[in-house]
Design an enzyme around this catalytic site. Sequence first.
Site, PDB file in Angstrom:
ATOM      1  N   ARG B 277       0.870  -1.183   0.000  1.00  0.00           N
ATOM      2  CA  ARG B 277       0.000   0.000   0.000  1.00  0.00           C
ATOM      3  C   ARG B 277       0.903   1.228   0.000  1.00  0.00           C
ATOM      4  NH1 ARG B 277      -1.407   2.381   4.484  1.00  0.00           N
ATOM      5  NH2 ARG B 277      -1.887   0.682   5.896  1.00  0.00           N
ATOM      6  N   HIS B 281      -3.439   4.427   4.805  1.00  0.00           N
ATOM      7  CA  HIS B 281      -4.663   3.601   4.809  1.00  0.00           C
ATOM      8  C   HIS B 281      -5.830   4.359   4.176  1.00  0.00           C
ATOM      9  CE1 HIS B 281      -7.883   1.023   6.129  1.00  0.00           C
ATOM     10  NE2 HIS B 281      -8.393   1.984   6.865  1.00  0.00           N
ATOM     11  N   TYR B 290       4.018   4.453  11.602  1.00  0.00           N
ATOM     12  CA  TYR B 290       4.288   3.013  11.678  1.00  0.00           C
ATOM     13  C   TYR B 290       5.173   2.479  10.559  1.00  0.00           C
ATOM     14  CZ  TYR B 290       0.154   3.064   8.622  1.00  0.00           C
ATOM     15  OH  TYR B 290      -0.738   3.331   7.630  1.00  0.00           O
TER      16      TYR B 290
HETATM   17  C1  LIG Z   1     -14.957  -5.969  11.513  1.00  0.00           C
HETATM   18  C2  LIG Z   1     -14.119  -4.749  11.332  1.00  0.00           C
HETATM   19  N1  LIG Z   1     -13.235  -4.376  12.278  1.00  0.00           N
HETATM   20  C3  LIG Z   1     -12.510  -3.258  12.143  1.00  0.00           C
HETATM   21  C4  LIG Z   1     -12.641  -2.466  11.024  1.00  0.00           C
HETATM   22  C5  LIG Z   1     -11.870  -1.160  10.902  1.00  0.00           C
HETATM   23  N2  LIG Z   1     -10.887  -1.303   9.807  1.00  0.00           N
HETATM   24  C6  LIG Z   1     -11.143  -0.823   8.574  1.00  0.00           C
HETATM   25  S1  LIG Z   1      -9.953  -1.192   7.491  1.00  0.00           S
HETATM   26  C7  LIG Z   1      -9.027  -1.960   8.663  1.00  0.00           C
HETATM   27  C8  LIG Z   1      -7.726  -2.602   8.288  1.00  0.00           C
HETATM   28  C9  LIG Z   1      -7.924  -3.710   7.320  1.00  0.00           C
HETATM   29  O1  LIG Z   1      -6.715  -4.174   6.859  1.00  0.00           O
HETATM   30  P1  LIG Z   1      -6.601  -5.200   5.688  1.00  0.00           P
HETATM   31  O2  LIG Z   1      -7.609  -6.293   5.830  1.00  0.00           O
HETATM   32  O3  LIG Z   1      -5.170  -5.622   5.592  1.00  0.00           O
HETATM   33  O4  LIG Z   1      -7.019  -4.398   4.378  1.00  0.00           O
HETATM   34  P2  LIG Z   1      -6.365  -3.087   3.764  1.00  0.00           P
HETATM   35  O5  LIG Z   1      -6.992  -1.898   4.446  1.00  0.00           O
HETATM   36  O6  LIG Z   1      -4.899  -3.165   3.983  1.00  0.00           O
HETATM   37  O7  LIG Z   1      -6.741  -3.109   2.334  1.00  0.00           O
HETATM   38  C10 LIG Z   1      -9.661  -1.899   9.900  1.00  0.00           C
HETATM   39  C11 LIG Z   1      -9.106  -2.441  11.152  1.00  0.00           C
HETATM   40  C12 LIG Z   1     -13.562  -2.891  10.054  1.00  0.00           C
HETATM   41  N3  LIG Z   1     -13.756  -2.219   8.917  1.00  0.00           N
HETATM   42  N4  LIG Z   1     -14.269  -4.022  10.212  1.00  0.00           N
END
Ligand SMILES: Cc1ncc(C[n+]2csc(CCOP(=O)(O)OP(=O)(O)O)c2C)c(N)n1
Lengths: 355, 395
Positions: B277, B281, B290
Amino acid sequence: MTQTTEAPPAGSPHRSRPVPVKAASTFAQALNAALADAMEADPTVLMFGEDVGVLGGVFRITDGLTARFGEERCFDTPLAEAGIVGMAVGMAMNGMRPVVEMQFDAFAYPAFEQVVSHVAKMRNRTRGAVHLPIVIRIPYAGGIGGVEHHCDSSEAYYAHTPGLTVLAPATVRDAYFLLREAIASPDPVVFLEPKKLYWSREDVDLAELRRTFEDGQAPRRIGRAVVARAGTDATLISYGPSVPTALAAAAAAAEEGRSIEVIDLRSIVPFDDETVCESVRRTGRAVVVAEAPGFASVASEIVARVQERCFHSLAAPVLRVTGFDIPYPSPKLEHFYLPSVDRILDAVDDLQWED
Amino acid sequence: MSTATNGRGSMEASAGGTQQSMDSALLPSAKPVQLVDPEGCHTHDDRYPLPDGELLLSAYGHLVAGRRINDQANALVRQGRLAVYPSSHGQEACQVAAAVVLAGEDWLFPTYRDTVAVITRGIDPLQVFSLLRGDWHGGYDPHEHRVAPQATPLATQLLHAVGVGHAAKLRGESTVVLAMCGDGATSEGDFHEAMNFAAVFHVPVVFLIQNNEFAISVPLDHQTVAPSLAHKAIGYGMPGERVDGNDLAALLAVLGAAVDRARDGGGPSLIEAHTYRMHAHTNADDATRYRSADDVERWVPRDPILRMRTYLRGLTLLTDEGEHALSDAADSIAATIRGGLNTEAEVDPAQLFEYVYAEKTSQLREQAEQLREELARDAEAESAGAGDQAEGELR
Ligand SMILES: Cc1ncc(C[n+]2csc(CCOP(=O)(O)OP(=O)(O)O)c2C)c(N)n1
């Protein structure tokens, strides 16, 4: 709105059960027949969950469905509630009408996320482009001497979530008709089955119910409360497992010379303000009876609605008889917790009578 | 119980040797599959032939457009036109490949970060952006292009994908479902339940994990200590594969093979694409807390566009003229997005009550009427106020 006054269901925990005279059907049999009839009538209706296949469900509600309709129509899933509900979402998106069974009320919580975030919201998220005709059947509430996590009254969680229809039948007839309506509904339905009523009996012919439903003769029940016992002095408003207790209380009050009306909501969401308010305006007094803890409950909501709408007709504050605000107690203590005939009669006595 | 002949990858086997070969058939390749390296050279892989030039060229066009969409969306957040944007800058090869390998009848289940995949699948970008712009939670009809609403609660959509695939199978359709998630999402219970359901019911689903090394601020080694995310597949009895997530050619080959396999009745599979990425985020995130600039810099030369461009130019499949045409096409998508989002969309408050139930409940009818009256009163008061003001000016 027309109301039909139906006979009170036989068998309340506080009275000895009348011996069935002729071909009586149980609540459980009515649900089983409703599932079978719906699957027969519509090939897109499917039933799945834990132990619903060969075993026929721990309460035998799905008994015989796999044998009759095959493993593709009634099947066991891995042990995973979010999986069951989440897969139902996809299947409904792709033309099916899934009926899923959560084995017990408190075991539906792992699926809560799917229910609240997806099942309830899909129509809204897609501006109506995708709707989810899913029925989530949950054996619920107590009064059966069950151990921990087998007796929760979870209706407020679901009722609080817009997009869900929440039903809780109390009679054998309603069990059949409401489940058929739920399966036919274009919206997702949380279908709460009071466990302690599974074995209650009524003198009904299930084949007759099927004909009535399929001929379109049965009056609609989703969103329509019913006057389960007519009366003139006060209204008891109840649903699901508490209805027989409310009826028993009304019968006892009649012996003391008070005419108590009993309303069986059947449908918690949508809520039938009309039937409830019409009754309360007529009687001027109301008590809400429900088994769930009273704080922030469906009972609280009903009290608020009645005060808002019927204030000028009320002779006394609207009262509640509910469970205590505690985790559902262990079997030896549950009779202290459950709304009883006496507790209801006490509440009725507190309705500021002139005499 | 039957053995693997039921196609469910059963672990039962008569001899230890068979067991071992069956296990290793499910294991991912030791190194992520790569067909075009960062220098733009074809690297050979016995199992995956390089996709043909036509496909690469058209997918490359989507890649260029995808980058432009990401850049445009970021700019629109800065201008306050979008509430937020989870960029897939650097991950565009995964986005494009996920959309391109699917046939018209197939379904795509994207997440919040997969906007480029959704647009590549053919959905009007303005409809897609209505979610992030705040007009409505979802702006397109999922059935039109067979794309589910972008899911925000992590991993939940994977189960829906299994459901759509299972229903398709029961209906005798040859639909394949491709479901996307991030590396962090693989820690959620729903991820596990979806893998397991897909394997047990032998559903035609391809799971694509975009491992971009972070879940917001948390690195992969805090999500799992498994040898790779693709290794998780063997635990469910389905094949796993690792692929270079910045190599468009490898993604098309690996995902394409998994889709074909699913369509031919081979069941589900799990593919982990290793990517990075490049942006934070979302625009609300401070990535410097981080990870270091150096970490990010290391990924710059591995850019998916750069290498595919070098490769295609080397083969003279891509000419100056062709590049201009692709760039113009990307510009015009960006202009459409910019133009569309620069005008305020009309929002109708009456719609609030429209899509809750098939038929409005009496409670919703009452509340809709209450809001209508409120707004009518406000409008009346406002026009009376405007009248007073006009009078004042006259005096
Ligand atoms: C059930 C749930 N818990 C927490 C979140 C908050 N949240 C949104 S994105 C994220 C990180 C997700 O990381 P990843 O699965 O690696 O996907 P990326 O954002 O890197 O594409 C979090 C913790 C959420 N959307 N859904």
